[in-house]
Scaffold this active site. Structure first.
Site, PDB file in Angstrom:
ATOM      1  N   SER A  51       0.841  -1.202   0.000  1.00 52.04           N
ATOM      2  CA  SER A  51       0.000   0.000   0.000  1.00 52.04           C
ATOM      3  C   SER A  51       0.872   1.246   0.000  1.00 52.04           C
ATOM      4  O   SER A  51       2.075   1.168   0.282  1.00 52.04           O
ATOM      5  CB  SER A  51      -0.847  -0.029   1.286  1.00 52.04           C
ATOM      6  OG  SER A  51      -1.268   1.272   1.677  1.00 52.04           O
ATOM      7  N   TYR A  89      -2.761   0.038  10.359  1.00 52.48           N
ATOM      8  CA  TYR A  89      -2.726  -0.351   8.944  1.00 52.48           C
ATOM      9  C   TYR A  89      -1.351  -0.080   8.360  1.00 52.48           C
ATOM     10  O   TYR A  89      -0.760  -0.929   7.684  1.00 52.48           O
ATOM     11  CB  TYR A  89      -3.795   0.448   8.194  1.00 52.48           C
ATOM     12  CG  TYR A  89      -3.968   0.114   6.737  1.00 52.48           C
ATOM     13  CD1 TYR A  89      -3.349   0.890   5.753  1.00 52.48           C
ATOM     14  CD2 TYR A  89      -4.772  -0.943   6.333  1.00 52.48           C
ATOM     15  CE1 TYR A  89      -3.530   0.606   4.415  1.00 52.48           C
ATOM     16  CE2 TYR A  89      -4.953  -1.228   4.982  1.00 52.48           C
ATOM     17  CZ  TYR A  89      -4.327  -0.441   4.027  1.00 52.48           C
ATOM     18  OH  TYR A  89      -4.502  -0.718   2.688  1.00 52.48           O
TER      19      TYR A  89
HETATM   20  P1  NAP Z   1     -11.942  -4.534   0.617  1.00 57.47           P
HETATM   21  O1  NAP Z   1     -12.875  -3.958  -0.376  1.00 57.47           O
HETATM   22  O2  NAP Z   1     -12.098  -4.180   2.051  1.00 57.47           O
HETATM   23  O3  NAP Z   1     -11.936  -6.158   0.477  1.00 57.47           O
HETATM   24  C1  NAP Z   1     -11.140  -6.894   1.348  1.00 57.47           C
HETATM   25  C2  NAP Z   1     -11.659  -8.307   1.343  1.00 57.47           C
HETATM   26  O4  NAP Z   1     -10.952  -9.091   2.329  1.00 57.47           O
HETATM   27  C3  NAP Z   1     -13.139  -8.352   1.736  1.00 57.47           C
HETATM   28  O5  NAP Z   1     -13.828  -9.347   0.996  1.00 57.47           O
HETATM   29  C4  NAP Z   1     -13.046  -8.733   3.205  1.00 57.47           C
HETATM   30  O6  NAP Z   1     -14.216  -9.284   3.744  1.00 57.47           O
HETATM   31  C5  NAP Z   1     -11.926  -9.739   3.158  1.00 57.47           C
HETATM   32  N1  NAP Z   1     -11.426 -10.052   4.506  1.00 57.47           N
HETATM   33  C6  NAP Z   1     -11.300  -9.203   5.542  1.00 57.47           C
HETATM   34  N2  NAP Z   1     -10.834  -9.859   6.612  1.00 57.47           N
HETATM   35  C7  NAP Z   1     -10.660 -11.158   6.239  1.00 57.47           C
HETATM   36  C8  NAP Z   1     -10.207 -12.330   6.907  1.00 57.47           C
HETATM   37  N3  NAP Z   1      -9.853 -12.327   8.200  1.00 57.47           N
HETATM   38  N4  NAP Z   1     -10.165 -13.492   6.218  1.00 57.47           N
HETATM   39  C9  NAP Z   1     -10.556 -13.532   4.926  1.00 57.47           C
HETATM   40  N5  NAP Z   1     -11.001 -12.452   4.217  1.00 57.47           N
HETATM   41  C10 NAP Z   1     -11.040 -11.284   4.888  1.00 57.47           C
HETATM   42  O7  NAP Z   1     -10.447  -4.154   0.235  1.00 57.47           O
HETATM   43  P2  NAP Z   1      -9.854  -3.687  -1.182  1.00 57.47           P
HETATM   44  O8  NAP Z   1      -9.962  -2.218  -1.312  1.00 57.47           O
HETATM   45  O9  NAP Z   1     -10.390  -4.581  -2.259  1.00 57.47           O
HETATM   46  O10 NAP Z   1      -8.298  -4.004  -0.934  1.00 57.47           O
HETATM   47  C11 NAP Z   1      -7.820  -5.334  -1.036  1.00 57.47           C
HETATM   48  C12 NAP Z   1      -6.410  -5.337  -0.459  1.00 57.47           C
HETATM   49  O11 NAP Z   1      -5.625  -4.319  -1.103  1.00 57.47           O
HETATM   50  C13 NAP Z   1      -6.375  -5.015   1.034  1.00 57.47           C
HETATM   51  O12 NAP Z   1      -5.311  -5.750   1.635  1.00 57.47           O
HETATM   52  C14 NAP Z   1      -6.044  -3.519   1.067  1.00 57.47           C
HETATM   53  O13 NAP Z   1      -5.365  -3.170   2.267  1.00 57.47           O
HETATM   54  C15 NAP Z   1      -5.141  -3.392  -0.117  1.00 57.47           C
HETATM   55  N6  NAP Z   1      -5.084  -2.053  -0.713  1.00 57.47           N
HETATM   56  C16 NAP Z   1      -6.248  -1.415  -1.086  1.00 57.47           C
HETATM   57  C17 NAP Z   1      -6.143  -0.140  -1.666  1.00 57.47           C
HETATM   58  C18 NAP Z   1      -7.339   0.650  -2.096  1.00 57.47           C
HETATM   59  O14 NAP Z   1      -7.177   1.863  -2.372  1.00 57.47           O
HETATM   60  N7  NAP Z   1      -8.523   0.066  -2.169  1.00 57.47           N
HETATM   61  C19 NAP Z   1      -4.891   0.434  -1.880  1.00 57.47           C
HETATM   62  C20 NAP Z   1      -3.748  -0.258  -1.448  1.00 57.47           C
HETATM   63  C21 NAP Z   1      -3.871  -1.514  -0.883  1.00 57.47           C
HETATM   64  P3  NAP Z   1     -15.166  -8.282   4.584  1.00 57.47           P
HETATM   65  O15 NAP Z   1     -16.096  -7.691   3.587  1.00 57.47           O
HETATM   66  O16 NAP Z   1     -15.864  -9.123   5.627  1.00 57.47           O
HETATM   67  O17 NAP Z   1     -14.267  -7.241   5.242  1.00 57.47           O
HETATM   68  C1  GCO Z   2      -6.571   5.446   3.694  1.00 57.01           C
HETATM   69  C2  GCO Z   2      -6.808   4.511   2.537  1.00 57.01           C
HETATM   70  C3  GCO Z   2      -5.497   3.919   2.073  1.00 57.01           C
HETATM   71  C4  GCO Z   2      -5.742   2.956   0.939  1.00 57.01           C
HETATM   72  C5  GCO Z   2      -4.478   2.372   0.436  1.00 57.01           C
HETATM   73  C6  GCO Z   2      -3.561   3.410  -0.138  1.00 57.01           C
HETATM   74  O1  GCO Z   2      -7.374   5.459   4.624  1.00 57.01           O
HETATM   75  O2  GCO Z   2      -5.563   6.159   3.605  1.00 57.01           O
HETATM   76  O3  GCO Z   2      -7.717   3.475   2.909  1.00 57.01           O
HETATM   77  O4  GCO Z   2      -4.864   3.272   3.117  1.00 57.01           O
HETATM   78  O5  GCO Z   2      -6.557   1.909   1.341  1.00 57.01           O
HETATM   79  O6  GCO Z   2      -3.839   1.594   1.380  1.00 57.01           O
HETATM   80  O7  GCO Z   2      -2.496   2.753  -0.800  1.00 57.01           O
END
Ligand code: NAP
Ligand code: GCO
Length: 279
Positions: free
Chosen positions: A148, A161
């Protein structure tokens, strides 16, 4: 040249994406399926697994899905054994499952801190530990972690986080160090700010219909002045899962629209009428 492109194929591979009922995990899984892989996924409860299965079926993808909490080693070991028995040996693991809690550190309870660390850092440890023995035996494997912007930068209210995602960067480097000798590559995707349910609260319109201040802030920090789409990350996921990246190991590849390269501009200078992704 056509032979070269085969290096990007996932034909015959089994890819496990954790937490892939929606969001980035679903996008990675769809990209893998369209590149020839058989997709297996887990989520935290049956409702989400059913939701994911319905979505994959709608897309014509024959996915294997089951409930598995990545923080519980017994559930993870059972999930991997089920996949081994019903599908085959896992070639690709994407540690995608994640949560975030946006709470000022002095107000965050230790339990809230621990929940984030358990899912975002210990979960990838548990899942990687579960698939590595078979990858070593097979003589190949790919592990891709969900890092991230917070693997590099801090920001108010996301202490747990950021600590988890910073630790995940070092876990990525350590798996590379320990298992690269077995032709196993462990890298990480470092998304910028992507429009998914996890970031929805940061994009919500204000009561007067104006942009969320954080939305305007992120656009002022992104050269393209837009949030990422899940589709933006699919190509990198396939690349890091494919033989084309066999000599890349221990790296976090940032896919952030340029945020990490740009000092940003005054948010008040932005012209919303020029945004590429707003109706
Ligand atoms: P999201 O929409 O919150 O989806 C995360 C998924 O993981 C959901 O289906 C969630 O289920 C599931 N989950 C949570 N806890 C779990 C557990 N203990 N065991 C199994 N599954 C679990 O997140 P996203 O935005 O798609 O992001 C996916 C990954 O990329 C995350 O690791 C996030 O930190 C990372 N990321 C996201 C962004 C962004 O901007 N979106 C940027 C950088 C990195 P629930 O619905 O029950 O929570
Ligand atoms: C926040 C956001 C970010 C994104 C992502 C950025 O609250 O700043 O959720 O953490 O999820 O991780 O790369």
């Amino acid at each position: 040249m056509q032979d070269f492109l085969k290096n990007f194929s996932l034909e015959g591979k089994i890819a496990w994406v954790t937490g892939a009922s929606y969001g980035l995990g679903l996008a990675y899984a769809v990209a893998f399926a369209e590149s020839g892989a058989r997709v297996v996924f887990n989520d935290i409860n049956q409702e989400l697994v059913d939701k994911g299965m319905a979505e994959y079926k709608k897309l014509g993808i024959d996915a294997f899905g089951a409930v598995c909490d990545v923080t519980k080693e017994d559930q993870v070991q059972n999930f991997v054994a089920d996949v081994e028995k019903n599908v085959g040996t896992i070639d690709i693991l994407v540690n995608n499952a994640g949560i975030i809690k946006r709470i000022p550190m002095i107000d965050m309870t230790v339990d809230q801190w621990q929940q984030v660390i358990d899912v975002d850092l210990t979960g990838p440890f548990i899942c990687s530990k579960a698939v590595l023995p078979a990858m070593i035996k097979k003589g190949s494997g790919k592990i891709i972690n969900a890092c991230s912007m917070m693997s590099e930068f801090g920001r108010e209210t996301v202490s747990a986080y950021a600590a988890a995602k910073g630790g995940l960067k070092m876990l990525t480097r350590n798996i590379c160090s320990e298992y690269g000798q077995f032709n196993i590559q462990c890298n990480a995707i470092g998304p910028g700010y992507i429009a998914t349910p996890q970031t929805a609260p940061l994009r919500e319109k204000q009561p007067d219909g104006s942009m969320h201040p954080f939305d305007r802030f992120i656009r002022s920090k992104t050269p393209a002045q837009r949030w990422g789409k899940t589709e933006d990350l699919m190509g990198l996921a396939v690349f890091l899962a494919s033989p084309a990246s066999d000599f890349i190991n221990g790296q976090v590849v940032y896919i952030d629209g340029g945020i990490s390269a740009y000092i940003g501009q005054d948010p008040s200078n932005l012209d919303p009428s020029k945004f590429q992704d707003v109706d």
